[in-house]
Structure formats: structure tokens, C-alpha cells
Design a protein around this motif. Structure first.
Motif, PDB file in Angstrom:
ATOM      1  N   SER A 225       0.843  -1.202   0.000  1.00  0.00           N
ATOM      2  CA  SER A 225       0.000   0.000   0.000  1.00  0.00           C
ATOM      3  C   SER A 225       0.872   1.243   0.000  1.00  0.00           C
ATOM      4  N   VAL A 226       1.955   1.193  -0.774  1.00  0.00           N
ATOM      5  CA  VAL A 226       2.855   2.333  -0.969  1.00  0.00           C
ATOM      6  C   VAL A 226       2.447   3.002  -2.271  1.00  0.00           C
ATOM      7  N   TYR A 227       2.137   4.297  -2.215  1.00  0.00           N
ATOM      8  CA  TYR A 227       1.489   4.947  -3.356  1.00  0.00           C
ATOM      9  C   TYR A 227       2.294   6.112  -3.912  1.00  0.00           C
ATOM     10  N   ASP A 228       3.586   6.194  -3.577  1.00  0.00           N
ATOM     11  CA  ASP A 228       4.383   7.246  -4.203  1.00  0.00           C
ATOM     12  C   ASP A 228       4.508   6.940  -5.697  1.00  0.00           C
ATOM     13  N   ASP A 229       4.852   7.933  -6.485  1.00  0.00           N
ATOM     14  CA  ASP A 229       4.741   7.828  -7.934  1.00  0.00           C
ATOM     15  C   ASP A 229       5.585   6.715  -8.537  1.00  0.00           C
ATOM     16  N   ASP A 230       6.794   6.500  -8.021  1.00  0.00           N
ATOM     17  CA  ASP A 230       7.651   5.495  -8.637  1.00  0.00           C
ATOM     18  C   ASP A 230       7.682   4.183  -7.855  1.00  0.00           C
ATOM     19  N   ASP A 231       6.867   4.088  -6.799  1.00  0.00           N
ATOM     20  CA  ASP A 231       6.730   2.851  -6.020  1.00  0.00           C
ATOM     21  C   ASP A 231       8.082   2.328  -5.541  1.00  0.00           C
ATOM     22  N   SER A 232       8.958   3.227  -5.150  1.00  0.00           N
ATOM     23  CA  SER A 232      10.290   2.805  -4.713  1.00  0.00           C
ATOM     24  C   SER A 232      10.495   2.976  -3.218  1.00  0.00           C
ATOM     25  N   GLY A 233       9.453   3.313  -2.498  1.00  0.00           N
ATOM     26  CA  GLY A 233       9.645   3.671  -1.105  1.00  0.00           C
ATOM     27  C   GLY A 233       9.865   2.496  -0.174  1.00  0.00           C
TER      28      GLY A 233
END
Length: 428
Positions: A225-233
């Protein structure tokens, strides 16, 4: 009338939040209802998962779903399906097989089992502040362990320097209180801050645990459920090679489940991923008392084996999470309400309502009593939220907003909070 153990459970009141008459919740037909920002669930995706269960998973149930099947820890087929998911999305450096996974009836159960298996009464588990509030009941009540909270005093809790704060708390507990800390527990992604730990911090945690021979438990229930733009978090602790930094892999354990990422809290399925064979043997035995429904296991197996559905589901979920996060942060920023920076994961924002604390109560009774009074005012305006005190925050006046509700409910809840903030002297 009860044993000491029974009295401790009775006093804990862990079910109190579920008791009492049903609440009249806000909806399009009940504009005066309560807006609940209480439970962290992905309500945005429940219709999608429910439709899949009805049309794809449930028709595949067979008579084994009404039996004890392969036992209380999840069928091999389910564990193999979860191992594939972990391999695909968590990028483990060591192969994960079904033999490394044990299922129970939810991650809450696993919290209790972890404490029972890794601590003796009076031993400690180390956590940061703030942290998921129910850890106290989940961990301490069953095992009689103690939670040792770490303050950061302005340091970034996600930076590698934060490890020094954990070590200070560890040594203070050991040297001043005689508490033997047996494990460090982290939420990655974090609840309630909505951030992920960078690799260098995770490596520092591992070195710290190796130094003192304590276990690292990584609660990764919001991993997808990580929704930052590049999904790298998100970086799983499983993706770090312990051999490269001289760490015993037997100290590393991950908790995961279906409740958050798959919008299916009602399935009551959580799993431990570990290569510590002795711990796995202990959890296998204790799982008899935390037996998940075989029907739930069958449904979860169908979901986890459908890799095309999972990828489509997660992509849609992330888009909605980002959209609702953006809606909520825009409203808060326009109202001048601060919130913890950098949220990229989970279902919540950690907001600062400290300007609403009654200064007279703060002066006479302290900031936590003022926060309790503010919590009462928030309930009076028809909003439910977890408070900073419940989440062991370092300062009073912070609350957790859940943004994974429908747009109308989210807007209504935020408008009520903003109106309270402005009426209490906050920014306009």
C-alpha cells in the motif's frame, strides 16, 4: 473469582471498543452521523475484493474447506502462494518457501505469539514513538512483557542516527530498570507516520540487533500500500542480505497479512515469515490456539494464486490511495493544519491539532489531560480518531486521520475537523 491471568485480561478491556450499541455512521442519507476515522482499513477497495471473492474464489470452495484440513497453520498450497507473493514484491535475498511461513488468525495473533515466544515475563520489547497503539494490548497482556519506548527528541526516526536513540533506550531499560530487552519491533511502512525506512536505516537496525543479540520483528502489513509515484519507497527487511553486514538471519522476522493490502480484514489471516526454525516450531504449536478459518484460507489461496488480479488490484489501490491522500493533504494545507511530512504508504495522516489544546487545562493539569479533553470535543462534533496518547506520541495534540473512506465521508470528516481547528484559534 478469576485467576491472576484472568483478572489481567478482564482489566485490560481489549474488546471495549467493539462493545456498546452500533454507531449511527455518516452517509448520504444520514448527514448528522458519525464520521469514523478509527479503523485503518482500505474501504476504497472492498467492493473490488468482495466481487472477486463472490465470483472467483467462493465458487472454488470444496469439502476440505469445511474440515480441519492440513492443520492450524495454513495449507501448504496457501503458504506456497504467499511465498510467491513475498518473492515477487518483497525481493528477499534468500529463497522463501512454504516452510518459512506460518499462518494464524491475523497479525494481532502473531503479535501475541511473538511476545509469548521471544520474551519471558518482565522482558522488554523496544519500539519507537509514535507507534501503533494496540501493540500494548497485543504484546503485553498475553505475555506480561514490558514495552520500552524510544524518544527521538527532534531526530528523524527514519534516519540512521535514530538507531543511537534506540540504543539509549535499550541501555537505560537494562541498566536503570533491569529490563532485558529481547526484540526491536518496527512498522515498515510506518503506522501512523506513513513513511518507509531507507535501506541504510534498516541495516543499522540489523547491526544494532546483532550487537545485543536481540530479535528484529518487522511488521510489514502495509508493504503493498505504498502509493508514491515510482513505487520505490518500501524496502523489506527480507531484501537485505544479513551475511553482508555480519548479522545472524535467525534474528530476523517479518509479519504480514491480508487485512491491509488486500482490503480483507475480515478474513483474519496473518503470517510469520522467518528462517529461525526453533521460533517456527514454537509458532506452529501455538497456532493451534489461533487457528484461521479454513474457508478464509481457501479464499486467500485463490486470491494469491491469481497474479494478474493481484497486479491489477494493487495498481488500482495505489491510484486511489494517492488520490485520497492528495485530497486530504490539500484540505489540511488550505486550513493551515500541520501533518507529519512525507506520507507515501498506508491509509492515514498524522495531524497536529495541538493549537486546539485548552491552555488553561495544559497549565493546570498537563498537556495529556488537555488532549483527552480535546478528544472529547472531537467526539462531540461526530468524528472518531486515534489520539497521540494512544499511539505513544512524544507530544500531545496529534491525531490519526484515515483517508481510505469514500470521498463524501472524507470531505465531511475533514470539514468538521477544520471547523473545530478554526474555532479553537488555529490558522484559517
Amino acid at each position: 473469582m478469576l485467576s491472576t491471568r484472568g483478572e489481567s485480561y478482564a482489566e485490560a478491556g481489549l474488546a471495549n471498543g467493539y462493545l456498546g450499541p452500533p454507531k449511527s455512521l455518516f452517509n448520504k442519507d444520514n448527514k448528522a452521523g458519525v464520521v469514523s476515522f478509527g479503523n485503518a482499513e482500505n474501504f476504497l477497495m472492498q467492493d473490488v475484493i468482495l466481487e472477486y471473492i463472490r465470483t472467483q474464489a467462493a465458487p472454488g470452495l470444496d469439502p476440505t474447506s469445511l474440515t480441519y484440513h492440513e492443520g492450524p497453520f495454513g495449507s501448504r498450497r496457501l503458504r506456497e502462494a504467499m511465498a510467491r507473493l513475498i518473492t515477487t514484491y518483497f525481493h528477499p535475498v534468500s529463497p522463501i518457501s512454504s516452510d518459512h511461513i506460518v499462518f494464524t488468525s491475523g497479525v494481532t495473533s502473531l503479535n501475541a505469539i511473538s511476545a509469548l515466544s521471544l520474551t519471558d515475563p518482565g522482558d522488554g520489547i523496544l519500539l519507537g514513538q509514535p507507534i501503533y497503539g494496540s501493540f500494548n494490548g497485543d504484546l503485553c497482556v498475553p505475555s506480561n512483557c514490558k514495552l520500552v519506548y524510544t524518544t527521538f527528541q527532534g531526530d528523524d526516526p527514519f534516519g540512521p542516527n535514530a538507531v543511537a536513540r534506540y540504543e539509549e533506550a535499550f541501555l537505560k531499560a537494562r541498566d536503570e530498570s533491569g529490563i532485558s530487552v529481547r526484540a526491536l519491533l518496527i512498522c515498515n511502512p510506518h503506522n501512523p507516520l506513513g513513511r518507509c525506512y531507507p535501506r541504510e536505516t534498516l541495516e543499522a537496525f540489523l547491526r544494532f540487533c546483532q550487537k545485543y543479540q536481540i530479535h528484529l520483528i518487522s511488521d510489514e502489513v502495509y508493504a503493498l500500500s505504498v502509493y508514491d509515484d515510482d513505487d520505490s519507497g518500501f524496502i523489506s527487511i527480507l531484501s537485505i542480505n544479513p551475511a553482508d553486514i555480519g548479522v545472524d538471519p535467525a534474528l530476523i522476522h517479518v509479519l504480514y497479512g491480508m487485512s491491509k493490502d488486500f482490503a480483507a480484514a475480515g478474513l483474519r489471516l496473518g503470517c510469520l515469515i522467518s528462517q529461525n526454525q526453533r521460533l517456527l516450531q514454537a509458532v506452529l504449536s501455538i497456532s493451534r490456539f489461533h487457528w484461521p478459518s479454513t474457508i478464509s484460507c481457501s479464499i486467500a489461496t485463490a486470491i494469491l494464486e491469481d497474479q494478474n488480479f493481484i497486479e491489477t488490484f494493487l495498481q488500482r489501490s495505489r491510484r486511489l490511495l494517492r488520490s485520497h491522500r492528495d485530497l486530504a493533504t490539500k484540505a489540511l494545507e488550505e486550513a493551515g493544519i500541520p501533518y507529519a511530512p512525507g506520507p507515501i504508504a498506508g491509509f492515514f495522516l498524522w495531524i497536529d491539532l495541538s493549537k486546539c489544546l485548552d491552555p488553561t487545562i495544559v497549565a493546570n493539569q498537563g498537556e495529556w489531560e488537555a488532549e483527552s479533553h480535546l478528544s472529547g470535543r472531537i467526539r462531540q462534533i461526530g468524528v472518531e480518531m486515534s489520539s497521540g496518547y494512544a499511539y505513544h506520541n512524544e507530544a500531545a495534540g496529534w491525531f490519526r486521520v484515515i483517508f481510505t473512506v469514500d470521498v463524501e465521508t472524507l470531505k465531511e470528516g475533514l470539514s468538521r475537523i477544520i471547523e473545530l481547528y478554526r474555532s479553537s484559534g488555529g490558522s484559517s
